[in-house]
Design a protein around this motif. Sequence first.
Motif, PDB file in Angstrom:
ATOM      1  N   GLN A 282      40.390  38.253  50.934  1.00 50.97           N
ATOM      2  CA  GLN A 282      40.287  38.311  49.474  1.00 50.97           C
ATOM      3  C   GLN A 282      41.614  37.953  48.813  1.00 50.97           C
ATOM      4  O   GLN A 282      41.654  37.270  47.796  1.00 50.97           O
ATOM      5  N   GLU A 285      42.165  34.252  48.877  1.00 48.64           N
ATOM      6  CA  GLU A 285      41.334  33.622  47.851  1.00 48.64           C
ATOM      7  C   GLU A 285      41.968  33.770  46.475  1.00 48.64           C
ATOM      8  O   GLU A 285      42.052  32.822  45.703  1.00 48.64           O
ATOM      9  N   LEU A 286      42.410  35.004  46.212  1.00 48.47           N
ATOM     10  CA  LEU A 286      43.002  35.293  44.908  1.00 48.47           C
ATOM     11  C   LEU A 286      44.241  34.421  44.660  1.00 48.47           C
ATOM     12  O   LEU A 286      44.403  33.837  43.593  1.00 48.47           O
ATOM     13  N   SER A 289      43.368  30.981  43.765  1.00 45.95           N
ATOM     14  CA  SER A 289      42.580  30.786  42.539  1.00 45.95           C
ATOM     15  C   SER A 289      43.489  30.391  41.367  1.00 45.95           C
ATOM     16  O   SER A 289      44.718  30.462  41.466  1.00 45.95           O
ATOM     17  N   GLU A 290      42.867  30.016  40.226  1.00 49.44           N
ATOM     18  CA  GLU A 290      43.642  29.625  39.038  1.00 49.44           C
ATOM     19  C   GLU A 290      44.561  30.773  38.600  1.00 49.44           C
ATOM     20  O   GLU A 290      45.750  30.579  38.331  1.00 49.44           O
ATOM     21  N   THR A 291      43.991  31.995  38.545  1.00 49.58           N
ATOM     22  CA  THR A 291      44.778  33.172  38.171  1.00 49.58           C
ATOM     23  C   THR A 291      45.979  33.334  39.091  1.00 49.58           C
ATOM     24  O   THR A 291      47.120  33.498  38.638  1.00 49.58           O
ATOM     25  N   GLY A 292      45.700  33.270  40.395  1.00 44.67           N
ATOM     26  CA  GLY A 292      46.757  33.442  41.386  1.00 44.67           C
ATOM     27  C   GLY A 292      47.860  32.417  41.198  1.00 44.67           C
ATOM     28  O   GLY A 292      49.048  32.746  41.157  1.00 44.67           O
ATOM     29  N   LYS A 293      47.442  31.151  41.047  1.00 46.23           N
ATOM     30  CA  LYS A 293      48.435  30.082  40.910  1.00 46.23           C
ATOM     31  C   LYS A 293      49.280  30.269  39.654  1.00 46.23           C
ATOM     32  O   LYS A 293      50.492  30.049  39.687  1.00 46.23           O
ATOM     33  N   LYS A 316      43.190  42.473  39.838  1.00 44.52           N
ATOM     34  CA  LYS A 316      42.186  41.446  40.158  1.00 44.52           C
ATOM     35  C   LYS A 316      41.477  41.754  41.488  1.00 44.52           C
ATOM     36  O   LYS A 316      40.314  41.413  41.684  1.00 44.52           O
TER      37      LYS A 316
END
Length: 317
Positions: A282, A285-286, A289-293, A316
């Motif tokens: 997870q 993945e996070l 993701s856009e948020t992570g980046k 998140k």
Amino acid sequence: MTEDLPAQISALLARCGEGDRLALARLLSLLEREPAAEGFIRTQLDSTPAKSAFVIGFTGAPGAGKSSLINALLPEACQSGAKVAVLAVDPSSPVSGGALLGDRVRMQGHSQGANVFIRSMASRGENGGLTRTTETAIRLLALGGWNQILVETLGIGQVELDIVNLATTVVVVLTPGWGDSFQANKAGLTEVGDVFVINKADKEGLNQTRVDLQDSLSLLSSTIAPVIAETVATTGQGIAELWQTIRSQTTAMTDAGLIDQRRSLRQSKLVEKALLRHLESQLKELLASETGKSVLSDIARGKLTLEEAYRKLVTKL
Ligand SMILES: Nc1nc2c(ncn2[C@@H]2O[C@H](COP(=O)(O)OP(=O)(O)O)[C@@H](O)[C@H]2O)c(=O)[nH]1
Ligand SMILES: [Mg+2]
């Protein structure tokens, strides 16, 4: 082929659960040879009800007579009508190493029987890999309905002692002259054993070894005192008695709740590992993701402190 590995494994697991030994053998080969297979097998096993099996671990120095003992004990183990599997784990040999072949040949007399399954496994050698592979192999054998599993492993080093933790009952194999052997290894072995066998009782130094062993064991404080047996694996001397000793020691440990304790400790470790794997995927993945980046780039540009970024990401998850 690697693409349909999960599907292939899932079909093999279903057949294995029905007692198909070819499917079991195929799974063990995948486990040994295919680096990606272990994770898939493990994940699928996690969602399959576990079958219980009685696992006896044999450990001791190379040449102590572990294979010979297991070979001699097989008829005893089979007598009760159990389905008996032997797993010989070799931490050093490459997949087709000579030592494994030797073990195979030595134990082959029994391999034709419908109630016996014999298998050697080599290690891919990475850190902790051997313990993980062995643990998964034991779970596969149990899934296949093999309810008595004899595991042979070397009693040297932490990895080997870890493997021993997978067993219900641990048999430590020693030989005359053991008292002269090196101290650290001695301490490690005396701590893990439930049953101690002095094999090669036909050799000189038996009495001294018995005294040394009794001395070492008297220093331990265990709920159930370990027991000592003496055998000559090559002639069968003491073998029936050893099997009785293993059984009665296991019964005593069961009655004292020790076996349940070990089992639930193992189960909680499995749950912990499954949770960690889940969280890790997870997290990956996070971060991708856009948020992570955007959080990661905010840290890089000094717009967020690590603490702030951490808080953002944790919510998140
Ligand atoms: N004299 C004697 N030799 C034994 C006995 N048990 C095993 N051996 C021999 O010791 C050697 C090593 O045995 P093996 O079972 O391969 O040991 P492992 O490395 O611990 O599996 C073989 O040559 C066996 O025949 C025993 O009780 N007495
Ligand atoms: Mg051996």
